[in-house]
Structures are given as C-alpha cells and as structure tokens.
Write an enzyme that holds these catalytic residues in place. Structure first.
Site, mmCIF file in Angstrom:
data_model
loop_
_atom_site.group_PDB
_atom_site.id
_atom_site.type_symbol
_atom_site.label_atom_id
_atom_site.label_comp_id
_atom_site.label_asym_id
_atom_site.label_seq_id
_atom_site.Cartn_x
_atom_site.Cartn_y
_atom_site.Cartn_z
ATOM 1 N N ALA A 14 -114.844 -124.015 -17.282
ATOM 2 C CA ALA A 14 -114.249 -124.403 -17.860
ATOM 3 C C ALA A 14 -114.248 -125.376 -18.870
ATOM 4 C CB ALA A 14 -113.758 -125.928 -16.265
ATOM 5 N N CYS A 41 -124.371 -116.354 -22.187
ATOM 6 C CA CYS A 41 -123.919 -114.653 -21.897
ATOM 7 C C CYS A 41 -125.227 -113.302 -21.091
ATOM 8 C CB CYS A 41 -124.387 -114.092 -23.345
ATOM 9 S SG CYS A 41 -123.804 -114.306 -24.996
ATOM 10 N N GLU A 66 -127.210 -111.194 -21.460
ATOM 11 C CA GLU A 66 -128.392 -110.475 -22.403
ATOM 12 C C GLU A 66 -129.367 -111.474 -21.414
ATOM 13 O OE1 GLU A 66 -125.329 -110.540 -23.740
ATOM 14 O OE2 GLU A 66 -125.573 -108.732 -25.206
ATOM 15 N N CYS A 121 -128.140 -114.450 -28.853
ATOM 16 C CA CYS A 121 -128.734 -113.602 -27.630
ATOM 17 C C CYS A 121 -129.884 -112.704 -28.684
ATOM 18 C CB CYS A 121 -128.042 -112.379 -27.052
ATOM 19 S SG CYS A 121 -126.989 -113.618 -25.507
HETATM 20 N N1 THU Z 1 -120.573 -112.332 -24.170
HETATM 21 C C1 THU Z 1 -121.572 -111.696 -23.537
HETATM 22 O O1 THU Z 1 -122.215 -112.138 -22.496
HETATM 23 N N2 THU Z 1 -123.146 -111.239 -24.929
HETATM 24 C C2 THU Z 1 -123.292 -111.453 -26.194
HETATM 25 O O2 THU Z 1 -123.703 -111.039 -26.505
HETATM 26 C C3 THU Z 1 -121.560 -111.230 -26.553
HETATM 27 C C4 THU Z 1 -120.645 -112.451 -25.215
HETATM 28 C C5 THU Z 1 -119.226 -113.098 -23.308
HETATM 29 C C6 THU Z 1 -119.869 -114.387 -23.633
HETATM 30 C C7 THU Z 1 -118.739 -114.774 -22.751
HETATM 31 O O3 THU Z 1 -118.114 -114.869 -21.562
HETATM 32 C C8 THU Z 1 -117.220 -113.505 -23.923
HETATM 33 O O4 THU Z 1 -118.259 -112.555 -23.876
HETATM 34 C C9 THU Z 1 -116.551 -113.394 -24.565
HETATM 35 O O5 THU Z 1 -117.231 -113.978 -25.444
#
Ligand code: THU
Length: 135
Positions: free
Chosen positions: A50, A57, A59, A91
């Site tokens: 939130a 992310c 990765e 990442c």
């Molecule tokens: N996101 C990832 O999990 N990995 C990435 O490399 C790009 C972005 C996620 C973060 C967020 O939860 C959603 O994707 C939108 O940005």
C-alpha cells in the site's frame, strides 16, 4: 549450457509462481525462476505494498531467496510477465552483482520465450563489485 526443454521448464516454473504474485495495485503479475550453477531452483514473485515504493520485484525476490540460502552463482533466470516485459534497472543491477554471464529468459503469459540475453547485454558497462576493489 541450458537445453531448450530446460529453458521451457524454468519458464513454466516462473509462470506457475506468477500466480502467487501479490499485485493489488498494478495488476501486473511477474514471476521469476532462477537456476543456480549448483542446479538449485528459486522462484520469486512481485510483492506490492500500500506504500507503493516498498514493492519488491519478482527477480529480486528470487535472487534474495537464493543468496539467503548461500547460493550466489547463477546460471539462468526466467522472467514471465503478461507481455514479455523486461527487468527494471534495479533488478538488472542486482543481477549484475552476482555475475554478468548469467542468461536471462524473458517470456510472455502464455509461457512463450520472447528474448534470451545475458546480464551484461541487459546492463552494459555495469558497476560491479570489481569496481570497489581498487577504488
Ligand atoms: N516488476 C517486477 O516484478 N519486475 C520488474 O523487473 C519490473 C517491475 C513489478 C513491480 C510492480 O509490482 C509491477 O511489476 C509494476 O511495476
């Protein structure tokens, strides 16, 4: 070297993990599956919050799980998103910390491989631990 069937198995694992992504804000689920040089597998999903910036992310979740289990040598990481999206800059930097030669497989929500590249291709001229050795 990773065989085609092994690539697909890793993509499938990432895609299955992706169902557990916690994405109430973006509705953009990401799944990752990492294979270490020792052959161990670690999955990750994006976990949102939130308080938006606290999101993590997929990765990085997979990489941090591996490192926290003592695994730091990565062979390949599969990343699955609805549209075959590419890893974010943060990442890429975290991947680069643990080796520039690991393969990155990008796949879409149907599990179809879209792109294969190395970490060094994803992050040219990376800042790595080496730069701190003679700094
Ligand atoms: N996101 C990832 O999990 N990995 C990435 O490399 C790009 C972005 C996620 C973060 C967020 O939860 C959603 O994707 C939108 O940005």
């Amino acid at each position: 070297m990773i065989k085609k069937e092994e690539q697909q198995a890793l993509i499938d694992l990432a895609n299955e993990a992706r169902r557990r992504a916690y994405v109430p804000y973006s509705n953009y689920p990401v799944g990752a599956a990492l294979r270490t040089k020792s052959g161990r597998l670690y999955t990750g999903v994006n976990v949102e919050n939130a308080a938006y910036p606290q999101t993590m992310c997929a990765e990085r979740v997979a990489i941090f799980k591996a490192v926290s289990e003592g695994e730091m040598e990565f062979e390949v990481i599969a990343v699955v998103t609805n549209n075959g999206g590419s890893p974010c800059g943060g990442c890429r930097q975290v991947m680069a910390e643990f080796g520039l030669d690991a393969l990155v497989l990008l796949a879409d929500g149907a599990g179809a491989l879209q792109k294969v590249m190395t970490v060094s291709e994803l992050l040219p001229e990376a800042f790595t631990p080496k730069h701190l050795q003679n700094g």
